[in-house]
Design a protein around this motif. Structure first.
Motif, PDB file in Angstrom:
ATOM      1  N   ASP A   1      41.152  42.780  40.611  1.00  0.00           N
ATOM      2  CA  ASP A   1      42.337  43.611  40.442  1.00  0.00           C
ATOM      3  C   ASP A   1      43.565  42.772  40.093  1.00  0.00           C
ATOM      4  O   ASP A   1      44.479  43.238  39.426  1.00  0.00           O
ATOM      5  CB  ASP A   1      42.597  44.442  41.698  1.00  0.00           C
ATOM      6  CG  ASP A   1      42.704  43.576  42.945  1.00  0.00           C
ATOM      7  OD1 ASP A   1      42.084  42.500  42.983  1.00  0.00           O
ATOM      8  OD2 ASP A   1      43.402  43.987  43.883  1.00  0.00           O
ATOM      9  N   ASP A   2      43.587  41.538  40.563  1.00  0.00           N
ATOM     10  CA  ASP A   2      44.643  40.590  40.206  1.00  0.00           C
ATOM     11  C   ASP A   2      43.947  39.323  39.721  1.00  0.00           C
ATOM     12  O   ASP A   2      43.318  38.617  40.503  1.00  0.00           O
ATOM     13  CB  ASP A   2      45.541  40.298  41.410  1.00  0.00           C
ATOM     14  CG  ASP A   2      46.733  39.414  41.051  1.00  0.00           C
ATOM     15  OD1 ASP A   2      46.724  38.806  39.960  1.00  0.00           O
ATOM     16  OD2 ASP A   2      47.671  39.326  41.862  1.00  0.00           O
ATOM     17  N   ARG A   3      44.059  39.042  38.420  1.00  0.00           N
ATOM     18  CA  ARG A   3      43.330  37.910  37.841  1.00  0.00           C
ATOM     19  C   ARG A   3      43.739  36.578  38.462  1.00  0.00           C
ATOM     20  O   ARG A   3      42.999  35.604  38.401  1.00  0.00           O
ATOM     21  CB  ARG A   3      43.589  37.864  36.326  1.00  0.00           C
ATOM     22  CG  ARG A   3      42.550  38.478  35.415  1.00  0.00           C
ATOM     23  CD  ARG A   3      41.895  39.704  35.865  1.00  0.00           C
ATOM     24  NE  ARG A   3      40.912  40.181  34.888  1.00  0.00           N
ATOM     25  CZ  ARG A   3      40.367  41.364  34.901  1.00  0.00           C
ATOM     26  NH1 ARG A   3      40.687  42.211  35.834  1.00  0.00           N
ATOM     27  NH2 ARG A   3      39.474  41.715  33.993  1.00  0.00           N
ATOM     28  N   ARG A   4      44.918  36.518  39.066  1.00  0.00           N
ATOM     29  CA  ARG A   4      45.370  35.267  39.681  1.00  0.00           C
ATOM     30  C   ARG A   4      44.511  34.857  40.880  1.00  0.00           C
ATOM     31  O   ARG A   4      44.542  33.702  41.294  1.00  0.00           O
ATOM     32  CB  ARG A   4      46.821  35.397  40.134  1.00  0.00           C
ATOM     33  CG  ARG A   4      47.829  35.599  39.006  1.00  0.00           C
ATOM     34  CD  ARG A   4      49.221  35.762  39.585  1.00  0.00           C
ATOM     35  NE  ARG A   4      49.301  36.890  40.497  1.00  0.00           N
ATOM     36  CZ  ARG A   4      50.300  37.089  41.351  1.00  0.00           C
ATOM     37  NH1 ARG A   4      51.302  36.226  41.422  1.00  0.00           N
ATOM     38  NH2 ARG A   4      50.302  38.155  42.139  1.00  0.00           N
TER      39      ARG A   4
ATOM     40  N   LYS B   1      31.296  43.178  33.626  1.00  0.00           N
ATOM     41  CA  LYS B   1      31.204  44.426  34.371  1.00  0.00           C
ATOM     42  C   LYS B   1      32.109  44.406  35.594  1.00  0.00           C
ATOM     43  O   LYS B   1      32.860  45.339  35.848  1.00  0.00           O
ATOM     44  CB  LYS B   1      29.749  44.660  34.809  1.00  0.00           C
ATOM     45  CG  LYS B   1      28.791  44.914  33.655  1.00  0.00           C
ATOM     46  CD  LYS B   1      27.385  45.175  34.186  1.00  0.00           C
ATOM     47  CE  LYS B   1      26.408  45.452  33.054  1.00  0.00           C
ATOM     48  NZ  LYS B   1      25.040  45.686  33.555  1.00  0.00           N
ATOM     49  N   ALA B   2      32.048  43.315  36.361  1.00  0.00           N
ATOM     50  CA  ALA B   2      32.847  43.236  37.589  1.00  0.00           C
ATOM     51  C   ALA B   2      34.338  43.294  37.271  1.00  0.00           C
ATOM     52  O   ALA B   2      35.110  43.963  37.953  1.00  0.00           O
ATOM     53  CB  ALA B   2      32.515  41.960  38.348  1.00  0.00           C
ATOM     54  N   GLY B   3      34.743  42.579  36.212  1.00  0.00           N
ATOM     55  CA  GLY B   3      36.156  42.572  35.869  1.00  0.00           C
ATOM     56  C   GLY B   3      36.635  43.916  35.355  1.00  0.00           C
ATOM     57  O   GLY B   3      37.747  44.338  35.623  1.00  0.00           O
ATOM     58  N   ALA B   4      35.765  44.623  34.634  1.00  0.00           N
ATOM     59  CA  ALA B   4      36.175  45.894  34.038  1.00  0.00           C
ATOM     60  C   ALA B   4      36.309  46.987  35.086  1.00  0.00           C
ATOM     61  O   ALA B   4      37.246  47.769  35.057  1.00  0.00           O
ATOM     62  CB  ALA B   4      35.175  46.302  32.963  1.00  0.00           C
ATOM     63  N   ARG B   5      35.390  47.032  36.037  1.00  0.00           N
ATOM     64  CA  ARG B   5      35.433  48.143  36.991  1.00  0.00           C
ATOM     65  C   ARG B   5      36.190  47.809  38.272  1.00  0.00           C
ATOM     66  O   ARG B   5      36.340  48.649  39.153  1.00  0.00           O
ATOM     67  CB  ARG B   5      34.001  48.562  37.344  1.00  0.00           C
ATOM     68  CG  ARG B   5      33.213  47.513  38.124  1.00  0.00           C
ATOM     69  CD  ARG B   5      31.902  48.095  38.654  1.00  0.00           C
ATOM     70  NE  ARG B   5      31.131  47.122  39.366  1.00  0.00           N
ATOM     71  CZ  ARG B   5      30.137  46.423  38.845  1.00  0.00           C
ATOM     72  NH1 ARG B   5      29.817  46.599  37.581  1.00  0.00           N
ATOM     73  NH2 ARG B   5      29.470  45.550  39.569  1.00  0.00           N
TER      74      ARG B   5
END
Length: 827
Positions: free
Chosen positions: A501-504, A564-568
């Motif tokens: 949810d937060d790429r950081r 997949k994990a990053g998209a959902r």
């Protein structure tokens, strides 16, 4: 599954397992394979695991008897070690497994009656799609749960409807009913992956829910019912109460004369009743045509059931009976009595069915719990409004950012001052965290956000674990100390879990100070003898080649890839750098984390490039964008950030050398366009600090031939750089003297001379070039050649004073050299 009980295979497995169990499963501890106990002997939990693995189950149980604190075994990895050993030592259906299961349950009070099952599973496997451990565990958990439910239903007299409802309810609730599971042994057999999985079932919870559905026992078929007569002097209210009491229900007569739901709902909720029954009677009497002394009396009985907490009707029954009687009152009693008699069995069944459905409704259970809390609340009520999941790897974050949000409600008529609210998670916090509310006005409420300082035990969790936090609000009322408490359930994810949810957040896994990372980065540093292109590019290329030499490879995650994990926004599994170094494999985010950790350990600033469905790494060269041409770097192959050039690196190309990875990353970055998002690791650390991981040992020694291979890679880099500089010179983009200056400044004197040869072969003879070439020879100590270059520069341009000064300086150095230098001077 005969391979599981082969004695020779078992002994070989036991030896390897016992030696590695502590490092792989128990987390931190003293060095060596078996942590010592209080007296220096191996810990009883590990000794029990070793004995169980050897087949000595009596010895294993005896070792468990020595535990001073049996609860500790469940809270650490020792219990999983013992489960793995027990499952590997006995066939799942054998008596030994049952004996050790009973022994564990007897010795560990913390299990509270939970059942340990050893389940053999088979999952299809393919060479291009390896079976993950999670797939084996899911299959085993479903089998264990279904078998246990079958055992419950086999001894139950419940009807098919109740059993069907129960199975449907359990279908998606493994996370609640399975305490945990662990793969004990696994191997590939043909196209199958076979394994034995130890599954711990929360049997008290399963049985409790079975009772709710009336599958076992009678507790779940008995409910608290309030009865209301809709008219005064109702004739059937008393018999209805007696009939339900005879069926085992708790019945309370709330009143007569009105059937307004709201009138009795609050009272029923305060008393903890499950449903309300509204009894309505209607009597019609007419003269009979048979005789003037007889009357035709029709009695209509209606009973409506309603949920106390939602107000919704749950059933409605109606019966009518007609009788002949001489009196209207006596006829009404007969008619309504006959109607109730006819209705009786259906009424009992309707109450039971409605009660079961209501008890299984989670929304309704919450409403009932809230009503109970209101009925039993004290002067100050603590309400839990929101609880964020806890990620063990981000434990430091929760010391600054709240994750439990409460509301304090003052139910008194006066102000309450100095409320101290504390939060404590047993065993995972050394001290409670506290927050003060200075003043809570009468009949008002205030929101409170709580933080926590977790200790290192949170990082020792190897599986996602439910925990409980104790929240207490302390205050004084009328001079006496008072308190209000509430238990807050926490969902704790183990240290490898991450949500995108937060790429950081990926910065949590970049651990440049982790000892295994520092050891490996030092080995890389020692292998670099001289820089090429620039110092940072040289170290980055060396780190990349070192990973190749160590045998680290890219391995796609088939179960939860980044795309997949990053998209959902789900939970992904990310390895720390130490994990990837040990396993020598990882997916794109694992390899980016490893590479960024190494470069940060070498003092090079890094970033993560997020392309939406993929991640790459990048590092800061420290080279200004305006100076790229002087270094022979293509501006299209880098990113401009903060005025300097950042080199992208594709870590999935570990099969190629550094230049190939760089080129692939540059192309992919250009194609990404606006989709590209950059996460600066150093800036991300401000919000998401990496944890201090438990000590561990990882073999990071580089092969003996690595320096020679690295030199060959650097030679190719140098030749590519010189070719680009020569091309830039011909295109008027690079001044030859500037290129020599940059290389000499960075200490690349041999590279500068090689480049000068290429420039001279291209006809370069400018005085600026000859002067800088003389500087390179001078720095190399070849003063005779330096003098000749300076003299050629003076001849070409006599009016430049520092050309003459450089020539004079070279002449003095040459004269001070050994006598053999005179011959060089004359020549």
């Amino acid at each position: 599954m005969s391979w599981l009980v082969s004695r020779k295979a078992l002994l070989r497995w036991a030896l390897v397992f016992v030696l590695c169990a502590a490092a792989a499963w128990a987390g931190p501890g003293p060095s060596g394979p078996c942590p010592p106990g209080p007296g220096g002997d191996p810990d009883p939990g590990y000794r029990a695991a070793a004995l169980a693995a050897k087949g000595d189950l009596e010895g294993a149980l005896a070792a468990l008897d020595e535990l001073a604190d049996p609860v500790r075994l469940r809270e650490t990895a020792d219990f999983r070690v013992l489960l793995r050993a027990a499952a590997g030592a006995a066939h799942p259906a054998g008596d030994d497994a049952g004996r050790i299961s009973e022994g564990l349950r007897r010795l560990l009070p913390v299990l509270s009656g939970r059942l340990i099952r050893f389940v053999a599973v088979r999952v299809p496997a393919a060479p291009d799609r390896p079976v993950a451990e999670a797939d084996l565990k899911v299959r085993a958990e479903i089998l264990a749960l279904n078998r246990y439910v079958d055992s419950i239903l086999s001894g139950s007299e419940a009807g098919g409807e109740a059993a069907s409802l129960f199975r449907e309810y359990l279908r998606d609730r493994r996370d609640v009913l399975i305490s945990f599971s662990t793969v004990a042994a696994a191997r590939d057999v043909g196209r199958w992956r076979e394994a034995v999985v130890a599954v711990v079932l929360d049997t008290p919870e399963i049985v409790s829910r079975a009772r709710v559905f009336g599958v076992t026992g009678n507790a779940a078929t008995r409910f608290a019912v309030g009865v209301v007569g809709c008219s005064r002097d109702a004739l059937t209210v008393g018999p209805v109460v007696k009939r339900l009491e005879a069926a085992g229900h708790k019945v309370e007569l709330l009143g007569e004369g009105s059937c307004e739901d709201g009138r009795y709902g609050r009272e029923a909720a305060q008393k903890g009743l499950d449903m309300l029954l509204f009894v309505t009677e209607r009597v019609d009497a007419e003269p009979s045509r048979l005789s003037d002394d007889l009357k035709v009396v029709e009695g209509v009985l209606e009973i409506r059931g309603a949920d106390v907490y939602t107000g919704q009707d749950v059933f409605e029954l109606r019966r009518a009976k007609t009788v002949y009687d001489s009196g209207e009152r006596s006829g009404a009693e007969l008619a309504l009595g006959a109607a109730l008699e006819n209705l009786g069995a259906d009424l009992e069944a309707a109450v039971t069915r409605a009660g079961v459905r209501l008890a299984a409704d989670p929304v309704r259970r919450r409403l009932k719990a809230e009503a109970h809390a209101r009925a039993t609340r004290g002067p100050v009520e603590v309400r839990v409004e929101r609880v964020l999941p806890v990620f063990a790897n981000n434990a430091k974050h929760y010391a600054e950012a709240p994750f439990v949000f409460l509301r304090l409600v003052n139910h008194t008529g006066g102000d309450i001052e100095d409320l101290d609210v504390s939060l404590r998670v047993k065993a995972f916090m050394d001290f409670p965290s506290e927050t003060r509310v200075d003043r809570l006005p009468a009949s008002a409420n205030a929101s409170v956000a709580l933080r926590a300082v977790f200790n290192g035990r949170l990082l020792e969790l190897t599986e996602n674990t439910p925990l409980q936090a104790r929240v207490e609000a302390r205050y004084r009322l009328g001079g006496a100390p008072r308190s209000a408490e509430v238990t807050v359930p926490l969902r704790v994810y183990e240290r490898h879990a991450l949500t995108w949810d937060d790429r950081r957040k990926i910065a949590i896994f970049v651990t440049p100070k982790d000892p295994p990372v520092m050891d490996f980065s030092r080995a890389v540093l020692h292998a670099v003898k001289a820089p090429v292109v620039s110092r940072r590019v040289t170290l980055a290329a060396a780190a990349f080649e070192a990973l190749r030499a160590l045998g680290v490879t890219y391995q796609a995650d088939p179960n939860n890839p980044y795309a997949k994990a990053g998209a959902r926004g789900g939970v992904d599994y990310v390895q720390y750098a130490r994990d990837t170094l040990a396993r020598k494999a990882g997916d794109c985010d694992d390899l980016v984390v490893l590479y960024a950790s190494l470069l940060e350990s070498l003092g090079i600033r890094t970033a993560v490039l997020d392309l939406g469905d993929h991640v790459m790494a990048a590092f800061d060269t420290g080279i200004a964008m305006a100076e790229l041409a002087r270094y022979g770097i293509d501006p299209g192959a880098v990113l401009a950030r903060g005025g300097t050039a950042w080199v992208p690196v594709e870590l999935t190309r570990l099969g190629e050398d550094f230049t190939g990875s760089w080129a692939a990353a540059a192309g992919r970055r250009r194609r990404a366009g606006r989709r590209l998002r950059v996460v600066d690791v150093a800036r991300a650390w401000r919000a998401y600090k990496p944890p201090t991981l438990p000590p561990c040992r990882v073999a990071t020694a580089l092969p003996a031939g690595f320096p020679a291979k690295l030199a060959a890679v650097f030679d190719r880099l140098g030749k590519d750089r010189n070719a680009r500089l020569l091309q830039g010179m011909r295109g008027g983009m690079v001044a030859p003297e500037e290129a020599l200056y940059v290389l000499a400044r960075d200490g690349l004197l041999d590279d500068a001379l090689a480049l000068a040869d290429a420039f001279r072969a291209a006809g370069v003879r400018t005085p600026e070039f000859l002067n800088d070439l003389g500087n390179v020879y001078f720095l190399k100590g070849r003063y005779g050649e330096a003098l000749r270059c300076y003299q050629a520069a003076v001849t070409a341009r006599p009016g430049v004073p520092f050309y003459r000064k450089n020539a004079e300086k070279a002449r003095r150095r040459l004269e001070r050299q050994r006598p053999g230098a005179a011959a060089e001077k004359e020549g």
